[in-house]
Design an enzyme around this catalytic site. Structure first.
Site, PDB file in Angstrom:
ATOM      1  N   LYS A  48      54.357 -55.655  69.761  1.00  0.00           N
ATOM      2  CA  LYS A  48      55.260 -55.183  70.827  1.00  0.00           C
ATOM      3  C   LYS A  48      55.173 -53.668  70.984  1.00  0.00           C
ATOM      4  O   LYS A  48      54.994 -53.145  72.085  1.00  0.00           O
ATOM      5  CB  LYS A  48      56.725 -55.593  70.514  1.00  0.00           C
ATOM      6  CG  LYS A  48      56.920 -57.079  70.288  1.00  0.00           C
ATOM      7  CD  LYS A  48      58.365 -57.446  69.992  1.00  0.00           C
ATOM      8  CE  LYS A  48      58.911 -56.873  68.696  1.00  0.00           C
ATOM      9  NZ  LYS A  48      58.295 -57.417  67.467  1.00  0.00           N
ATOM     10  N   ARG A  79      67.426 -60.284  71.278  1.00  0.00           N
ATOM     11  CA  ARG A  79      67.017 -61.012  70.075  1.00  0.00           C
ATOM     12  C   ARG A  79      67.932 -62.173  69.757  1.00  0.00           C
ATOM     13  O   ARG A  79      67.698 -62.870  68.769  1.00  0.00           O
ATOM     14  CB  ARG A  79      67.096 -60.047  68.883  1.00  0.00           C
ATOM     15  CG  ARG A  79      65.795 -59.413  68.491  1.00  0.00           C
ATOM     16  CD  ARG A  79      66.138 -58.416  67.400  1.00  0.00           C
ATOM     17  NE  ARG A  79      65.110 -58.292  66.420  1.00  0.00           N
ATOM     18  CZ  ARG A  79      64.169 -57.355  66.465  1.00  0.00           C
ATOM     19  NH1 ARG A  79      64.125 -56.487  67.446  1.00  0.00           N
ATOM     20  NH2 ARG A  79      63.281 -57.285  65.514  1.00  0.00           N
TER      21      ARG A  79
END
Ligand code: AP5
Ligand code: ZN
Length: 217
Positions: A13, A89
């Site tokens: 990421k 998340r």
């Protein structure tokens, strides 16, 4: 472009997001980087977050939602769009993000999950080096800096993250599968989810990201 990069610790990421930022002139919002900034500044929030991060768990939704909200409101670079890295998340974070974007009259274009087997991540995580001030990321073997242990741009020393060890990685992976796994399903239902093979080289991953962003909606 308004996109989310998802994936387990070490998936890439933080390697790909800055390229998206530069290519599309959007802001790169990484909640992990923001928390590490708080730790570096030794704030109360940073002291609290460090314990949680070193345990491989998640800080509370309110903290990260507040940080993202603040950036979307005040960071001028976000006017053009954003790439979110490490957020949302949890389902609760995804729902709060939806509400935030709704109130701004904005919509997500895509959610890209970097897919990779857990066992490939240990070498990526234990070999990672970062330049704390910029968040630039290297790897001892896979993406070595030009000069040993020094940042290519500033020449400043590179460090290892305190959560980058085999034991904490194991906990981070458990947390990822349990709490962040369902977030992929949330975006699949909305028809926004794309999966990319993240075991390929950074340049192949980058090409495949480009295909997602250029695909017609
Ligand atoms: P965060 O900083 O987001 O960490 P993470 O999700 O565990 O992800 P990483 O940064 O470890 O991996 P990455 O995918 O960015 O990999 P990278 O590109 O660097 O979060 C840290 C902590 O903060 C969390 O555990 C939690 O406690 C807290 N937190 C953060 N956000 C939160 C939230 N929203 N809610 C609650 N808590 C939150 O690559 C890794 C290495 O591999 C590098 O060395 C790189 O050079 C190399 N590499 C990259 N791509 C490739 C490739 N294709 N081939 C070979 N090597 C590669
Ligand atoms: Zn990262």
């Amino acid at each position: 472009l308004r996109t989310i990069l998802m994936g387990p610790p070490g998936a890439g990421k933080g390697t790909q997001a800055p390229r998206i930022r530069d290519e599309f002139c959007v802001c790169h919002l990484a909640t992990g980087d923001m928390l590490r900034e708080q730790i570096a500044q030794k704030t109360d929030l940073g002291k609290m977050a460090k314990k949680i991060m070193d345990a491989g768990e998640l800080v509370t939704d309110d903290i990260v939602v507040g940080m993202i909200k603040n950036q979307l409101e005040y960071n001028k670079a976000c006017k053009n769009g954003f790439v979110l890295d490490g957020f949302p998340r949890t389902i609760a974070q995804a729902e709060k993000l939806d509400a935030m974007l709704d109130s701004r009259g904005e919509k997500l274009d895509s959610v890209v999950e970097l897919l990779i087997d857990d066992q490939l991540l240990i070498s990526r995580i234990t070999g990672r080096l970062i330049h704390p001030a910029s968040g630039r990321t290297y790897h001892k073997e896979f993406q070595p800096p030009k000069k040993d242990l020094l940042d290519d741009v500033t020449g400043e020393p590179l460090i290892q993250r305190s959560d980058d060890n085999a034991e904490t990685l194991r906990k981070r992976l458990v947390t990822f599968h349990k709490q962040t796994g369902p977030v992929a399903g949330y975006y699949k239902t909305k028809g926004l989810w794309h999966g990319i093979d993240a075991a390929q080289s950074p340049s192949v991953v980058w090409d495949n990201l480009g295909k997602v962003f250029r695909a017609p909606p």
